[in-house]
Design an enzyme around this catalytic site. Structure first.
Site, PDB file in Angstrom:
ATOM      1  CE  LYS A   1      -1.866  -9.325   2.540  1.00 35.99           C
ATOM      2  NZ  LYS A   1      -1.493  -9.812   1.185  1.00 35.99           N
TER       3      LYS A   1
ATOM      4  CB  SER B   1      -4.328 -10.328   5.915  1.00 40.82           C
ATOM      5  OG  SER B   1      -4.112 -10.513   4.555  1.00 40.82           O
TER       6      SER B   1
ATOM      7  CG  HIS C   1      -0.239  -0.107  -0.250  1.00 43.60           C
ATOM      8  ND1 HIS C   1      -1.563  -0.471  -0.123  1.00 43.60           N
ATOM      9  CD2 HIS C   1       0.410  -1.209  -0.693  1.00 43.60           C
ATOM     10  CE1 HIS C   1      -1.689  -1.739  -0.499  1.00 43.60           C
ATOM     11  NE2 HIS C   1      -0.520  -2.212  -0.850  1.00 43.60           N
TER      12      HIS C   1
END
Length: 288
Positions: A45, A130, A100
């Site tokens: 995010k 988010s 990530h």
């Protein structure tokens, strides 16, 4: 649904089973990084969809065809996810790859390569907001509970990919030297053209002013939100319920101010500052 049904635990990190498997993580570990690969690394995010939108055209001379015809998870796939083994070997070089993962868990070939990394950070307060809305709409993630409850989970790292502070610190690694460029979501939001210019310089590439205009225009939030290849509308409602919250929600900086009470703001800030102590990392939002 128990957490064990939702997540794989990989080196202590929670990874959603919907897009991670033992096989995909094995592929990730053994992946052969090429010297001209370009990685965009983010904590979830933090602008991943945005970088998937702008990186391929920056690498291919400004051509938007791939961005308009190929879903983002195939044009700039996550190295750790189940699509990677299917698409990565077919991608032309230079490949745009997203991840990530924290620095120390990258495949061993990454450390021996000359591959470059663009690390995008975002104000963790906006990341939390988010992620909270994402938990509400993603059927494969647990119900977030109240915003306060979820912020406790976030601060203690009991969310996918662990603690935000651990992630950010892991990628501030001196060993990377000039192989890494640090940018923020907020800078992209304020002046996308300037950031794209920085990325091009970092990658040793050039685009004509006209081609750069095209990429900047295409990379606006409203255009991404309309682009079926980027807005996750191709994902079935049983996986992501966009009626509850659209995947690309607001695309603004500072939305946290609409969610945080003054008490939560003080607590959140104190925990993050404590976690970042001694790291000498400064962000534009630290002064807010």
């Amino acid at each position: 649904m128990a957490d064990s049904d939702r997540y794989l635990v990989y080196h202590g990190l929670l990874l959603p089973k919907v897009v991670h498997s033992e096989e995909s993580l094995e592929y990730f570990q053994n992946f052969q990084v090429k010297d001209d690969d370009v990685f965009a690394v983010t904590y979830p995010k933090s602008g991943t969809t945005w970088i998937q939108e702008i990186l391929p055209p920056l690498l291919n001379g400004g051509d938007l065809t791939s961005v308009e015809t190929i879903p983002n998870w195939d044009r700039a796939p996550w190295l750790e996810e189940t699509r990677a083994p299917v698409v990565l070997d077919k991608l032309p070089s230079p490949r745009a790859i997203v991840s990530h993962m924290p620095y120390h868990l990258m495949p061993s070939s990454f450390f021996k390569s000359k591959a470059k990394v663009i690390y995008v950070a975002r104000n963790p307060k906006d990341v939390l907001v988010s992620l909270y809305h994402f938990h509400k709409m993603a059927k494969f993630l647990e119900d977030p509970g109240t915003f306060e409850e979820f912020s406790d989970k976030f601060l203690s790292g009991k969310v996918m990919f662990g603690k935000w502070t651990d992630h950010v610190k892991s990628w501030r690694n001196r060993e990377l030297g000039d192989r890494i460029l640090y940018i923020t979501y907020e800078e992209m939001f304020q002046d996308l053209r300037e950031v794209l210019g920085r990325i091009l310089t970092f990658l040793g590439r050039e685009l004509s002013a006209e081609a750069l205009d095209r990429v900047v225009n295409h990379g606006t939030f409203q255009n991404m939100k309309r682009n079926k290849m980027s807005n996750y509308s191709l994902v079935p409602e049983t996986v992501m319920d966009s009626k509850k919250s659209p995947f690309l929600r607001k695309g603004i900086a500072g939305d946290w101010k609409n969610h945080f009470s003054p008490e939560l703001d003080a607590k959140f800030t104190a925990v993050i500052q404590e976690d970042m102590k001694g790291s000498n990392i400064r962000f534009p939002w630290d002064e807010e």
